[in-house]
Design a protein around this motif. Structure first.
Motif, PDB file in Angstrom:
ATOM      1  N   UNK A 145       0.831  -1.212   0.000  1.00 42.20           N
ATOM      2  CA  UNK A 145       0.000   0.000   0.000  1.00 42.20           C
ATOM      3  C   UNK A 145       0.862   1.258   0.000  1.00 42.20           C
ATOM      4  N   UNK A 146       1.982   1.223   0.719  1.00 43.80           N
ATOM      5  CA  UNK A 146       2.877   2.376   0.753  1.00 43.80           C
ATOM      6  C   UNK A 146       3.509   2.614  -0.615  1.00 43.80           C
ATOM      7  N   UNK A 147       3.831   1.539  -1.318  1.00 43.92           N
ATOM      8  CA  UNK A 147       4.471   1.668  -2.626  1.00 43.92           C
ATOM      9  C   UNK A 147       3.543   2.348  -3.621  1.00 43.92           C
ATOM     10  N   UNK A 148       2.260   1.979  -3.609  1.00 41.70           N
ATOM     11  CA  UNK A 148       1.335   2.510  -4.618  1.00 41.70           C
ATOM     12  C   UNK A 148       0.691   3.831  -4.193  1.00 41.70           C
ATOM     13  N   UNK A 149       0.893   4.252  -2.937  1.00 37.68           N
ATOM     14  CA  UNK A 149       0.311   5.518  -2.485  1.00 37.68           C
ATOM     15  C   UNK A 149       0.815   6.664  -3.358  1.00 37.68           C
ATOM     16  N   UNK A 156       1.867   8.730   5.008  1.00 36.44           N
ATOM     17  CA  UNK A 156       1.859   8.985   6.451  1.00 36.44           C
ATOM     18  C   UNK A 156       0.488   8.699   7.059  1.00 36.44           C
ATOM     19  N   UNK A 157      -0.575   9.083   6.360  1.00 36.95           N
ATOM     20  CA  UNK A 157      -1.925   8.824   6.858  1.00 36.95           C
ATOM     21  C   UNK A 157      -2.178   7.320   6.966  1.00 36.95           C
ATOM     22  N   UNK A 158      -1.677   6.560   5.996  1.00 37.94           N
ATOM     23  CA  UNK A 158      -1.828   5.112   6.015  1.00 37.94           C
ATOM     24  C   UNK A 158      -1.101   4.502   7.210  1.00 37.94           C
ATOM     25  N   UNK A 159       0.113   4.953   7.458  1.00 38.80           N
ATOM     26  CA  UNK A 159       0.863   4.455   8.610  1.00 38.80           C
ATOM     27  C   UNK A 159       0.154   4.781   9.918  1.00 38.80           C
ATOM     28  N   UNK A 160      -0.305   6.010  10.048  1.00 43.32           N
ATOM     29  CA  UNK A 160      -0.979   6.420  11.281  1.00 43.32           C
ATOM     30  C   UNK A 160      -2.245   5.595  11.509  1.00 43.32           C
ATOM     31  N   UNK A 161      -3.034   5.406  10.474  1.00 44.87           N
ATOM     32  CA  UNK A 161      -4.269   4.628  10.597  1.00 44.87           C
ATOM     33  C   UNK A 161      -3.976   3.180  10.946  1.00 44.87           C
TER      34      UNK A 161
END
Length: 303
Positions: A145-149, A156-161
């Motif tokens: 998910x981080x790669x395609x963000x 950062x929002x993905x990591x926090x969530x």
């Protein structure tokens, strides 16, 4: 409020293909982590860096070319990692990588790491552990998910969530008294005497030390040493021209000699060496398997 796209930091002076962004998470996580930042590098030749311990559990999620890590005290042993975890009292590490790599570094208090991983971080014993050993397939899904963000903001929002949801699902809780004691030690930069913590809690010294070590993996005395080192590292990082005697005073060492002894014991080199030859610079890469004569071997710290 969190910085949506991250706060850009200046690039390393010796490599043009280096980007760094720092992010302040929302209230839910802001009190539970020490730092969240990201690095993106595009290198034309291998580089290596000294990574001293900073009193927090370091969780690194990365992709691209893997990173090679060895401890300064055992240079003949090297591991290769994409994402990994190291404890708050790890030995000084030498990291080496080349090509393109993006990684996110999250510094967790030992109390937060206990709740996130169910106490398993106490068994790190200075080792670098692949993150999959703690989070399983979740690491691969998150990395994809981080790669395609599409942006740093989304990453950062993905990591926090993801971190918030994972923490909310865990049943493990640190005692409020130990969380308070850690906070006091952290805020004082390791300067608060253990006797004051014991007195404030009304516990016996033995019970406090046992409980603190159960949740953090360190004795209060050892935690104070690493937090004091972390403050000294931050002072040198932020003000590299400041006199070391002033750093020693600001970080509650007895004198400059005390700072030098503790710095060398825990970080693997003297503060002067760190400031002049490690800070803002890549270390020269030695041939594979060669023992670097750049640093003296650091003695194992006492509890």
């Amino acid at each position: 409020m969190a910085h949506a796209a991250g706060e850009p930091l200046p690039p390393a002076t010796s490599e043009a293909g280096w980007q760094c962004r720092r992010y302040s998470p929302g209230v839910r996580l802001n009190e539970r982590i020490g730092r969240l930042q990201a690095f993106a590098v595009r290198l034309t030749s291998p580089v290596q860096l000294l990574e001293p311990p900073r009193g927090h559990v370091a969780l690194v999620i990365g992709f691209g070319n893997p990173i090679h890590i060895t401890t300064l005290t055992t240079p003949d042993t090297e591991g290769t990692y994409d994402s990994f975890l190291v404890g708050p009292d790890h030995p000084p590490l030498i990291t080496r990588h080349d090509g393109e790599r993006t990684c996110f570094e999250i510094l967790l208090s030992p109390c937060t790491a206990y709740e996130l991983f169910g106490g398993r971080t106490q068994g790190l014993d200075g080792q670098v552990i692949p993150l999959e050993a703690f989070l399983g397939d979740m690491v691969n899904r998150l990395t994809e998910q981080l790669i395609v963000a599409a942006s740093w903001e989304q990453r950062f929002a993905l990591l926090e969530t993801t971190l918030t949801r994972h923490l909310d699902r865990q049943p493990w809780q640190v005692r409020d008294e130990i969380r308070w004691a850690w906070h006091c030690l952290e805020q004082s930069g390791g300067a608060m005497p253990v006797s004051e913590l014991v007195s404030a809690l009304g516990w016996s010294h033995r019970h406090f030390v046992h409980s603190f070590q159960h949740y953090t993996g360190m004795t209060p005395k050892a935690a104070a040493r690493y937090l004091r080192l972390a403050r000294a590292l931050a002072c040198i990082d932020q003000s590299p021209e400041e006199a070391l005697a002033a750093v020693a005073l600001e970080c509650h060492y007895c004198d400059q000699s005390h700072l030098t002894r503790e710095f060398h014991a825990l970080a693997g080199c003297t503060p002067a060496t760190y400031r002049h030859q490690c800070l803002g610079h890549f270390l020269p890469v030695s041939p594979a398997g060669a023992r670097s004569g750049f640093f003296k071997t650091a003695p194992a710290p006492s509890a």
